[in-house]
Design an enzyme around this catalytic site. Structure first.
Site, short mmCIF file in Angstrom:
data_model
loop_
_atom_site.label_atom_id
_atom_site.label_comp_id
_atom_site.label_asym_id
_atom_site.label_seq_id
_atom_site.Cartn_x
_atom_site.Cartn_y
_atom_site.Cartn_z
N GLU A 128 8.21 -15.62 107.75
CA GLU A 128 7.06 -16.49 107.46
C GLU A 128 7.35 -17.94 107.79
O GLU A 128 6.49 -18.68 108.25
CB GLU A 128 6.65 -16.36 105.98
CG GLU A 128 5.32 -17.03 105.63
CD GLU A 128 5.39 -18.53 105.37
OE1 GLU A 128 4.35 -19.19 105.50
OE2 GLU A 128 6.47 -19.04 105.05
N ASP A 165 11.94 -14.37 103.58
CA ASP A 165 12.83 -15.37 104.18
C ASP A 165 12.75 -16.68 103.41
O ASP A 165 11.76 -16.95 102.71
CB ASP A 165 12.49 -15.59 105.66
CG ASP A 165 11.02 -15.95 105.90
OD1 ASP A 165 10.16 -15.43 105.16
OD2 ASP A 165 10.73 -16.77 106.79
ZN LIG Z 1 6.57 -20.08 101.51
#
Ligand SMILES: [Zn+2]
Length: 389
Positions: free
Chosen positions: A142, A76
């Site tokens: 994340e 991401d």
């Molecule tokens: Zn990162």
């Protein structure tokens, strides 16, 4: 002899940048990597996030048996913010006349992820791995909660891992310990009524104000500092409540962001918040809820291990410098991946891109740095495993 040319290596990064995985759509990146790996005879596994049709992790492995080394990066990226501030199309990898490759995720961290993926292919095709396993773990989510990494940990992918490399942008220093983060939502519930008859309702704002006041007061007494990570931090960053000026508010909430260290960790913060909740509720008819909705532990290792030493010596050699071995205030997926590991665990965060480029407008990575990291990983991983007893 490398399997993939420089142009092919840049093309892979470019393809990945074009997938707009802004806090979603990691599955598209996973499918891209799956196809790339399968072309080179590397088996993959896609792990879908529960209840999320566009979000998934991808795991790929080469070699077999012990020891097992984990390499990881997130798929991401963060939002581009105000697109008008960008001089480049954020989702089209563009090289400038100084050899910098611009695009969202060029530093944080599709270059690191691509470099790891390509190194797996190079190692597999060259047959340089004599023993052990390299487990590639590309994660979802994340940038918000690390829920992808949490799933991999839960499913046992880290159980047999003895060393972990995360390729977050950190080309100027090898990180072996970092702070944790925590976001807590505090909700105060009351009862609405007309403001001319407040006795019929219960004002939700007042106990929340007490809560914040007591919390700040109590936290100001905390005097803890780590040599490596510095002090923990706590801030109330958002407050909302009420909906009409002549109504008693039935709802108020505040959000808090914390940066944690091992000596004042996420549990300590949660306990602090709960003790303030008890105090406010004892003093009044308040109804307070404390909801930690992002909870990523600090990562602490001693940094005294062969993997870190080898990473530093190769980094020094490839980039002709004396790399700093250091800590970071940023958080990574290691918060979840290393949940059961002790401080002797071999953790290295080292990847292409300057740390300061993360989340920036016109984000970039130097092309030569990205390409060198592929060669560096292709040497580091087999060399470490081949020499392990
Ligand atoms: Zn990162």
């Amino acid at each position: 002899m490398s399997v993939l040319s420089s142009d092919e290596r840049v093309k892979i990064l470019s393809d990945m940048i074009e997938i707009q995985s802004v806090n979603e759509k990691e599955l598209d990146v996973a499918h891209y990597l799956e196809k790339l790996f399968n072309k080179h005879g590397i088996q993959t596994q896609i792990e879908q996030l529960e209840g999320e049709s566009t979000r998934a992790n991808l795991v790929a492995e080469i070699g077999n048996g012990k020891p097992v080394i984990g390499v990881s990066g997130h798929m991401d990226v963060v939002t581009t913010g105000d697109d008008s501030l960008w001089n480049y199309d954020p989702f089209k990898l563009t090289e400038d006349d100084q050899g910098r490759l611009h695009g969202r995720g060029s530093a944080d961290m599709k270059s690191g992820l691509a470099a790891l993926a390509i190194s797996l292919i190079e190692i597999k095709e060259a047959g340089t791995l004599e023993q052990g396993t390299i487990r590639f773990m590309a994660t979802a989510g994340e940038e918000i909660t690390s829920n992808g990494a949490a799933l991999l940990h839960k499913k046992g992918y880290m159980d047999d891992v003895e060393a972990l490399l995360i390729a977050e942008p950190s080309q100027d220093g090898i990180v072996y310990t970092h702070k944790g983060t925590m976001d807590i939502q505090v909700v105060s519930k009351g009862k609405s009524s007309h403001s001319s008859m407040p006795e019929l309702g219960y004002n939700a704002i007042n106990p929340l104000v007490d809560f914040i006041h007591y919390l700040n007061n109590e936290y100001s007494k905390v005097d803890i500092k780590s040599d490596l990570l510095g002090t923990p931090t706590m801030n109330s960053t958002i407050i909302t409540g009420g909906d009409q000026v002549n109504s008693i508010p039935a709802y108020a909430e505040s959000l808090f962001n914390m940066r944690t260290i091992p000596d004042y960790d996420n549990n300590k913060f949660e306990n602090l918040f709960n003790s303030i909740k008890d105090r406010v509720e004892q003093e009044s008819n308040a109804d307070i809820t404390v909801n930690p909705y992002v909870n990523r532990d600090p990562v602490y290792t001693k940094g005294d291990n062969e993997f870190l030493k080898l990473a530093k010596s190769l980094g020094d050699e490839y980039f002709d410098r004396d790399l700093e071995v250091t800590s970071s205030t940023a958080t990574t997926d290691a918060s979840y991946l290393m949940k059961d590991k002790d401080d002797n665990f071999s953790f290295v965060m080292y990847g292409p891109g300057e740390t300061g480029q993360a989340h920036q407008v016109d984000e970039y990575v130097y092309k030569h740095t990205y390409l060198k990291f592929i060669d560096l990983y292709s040497q580091l991983l087999p060399q470490y495993l081949n020499n392990a007893n």
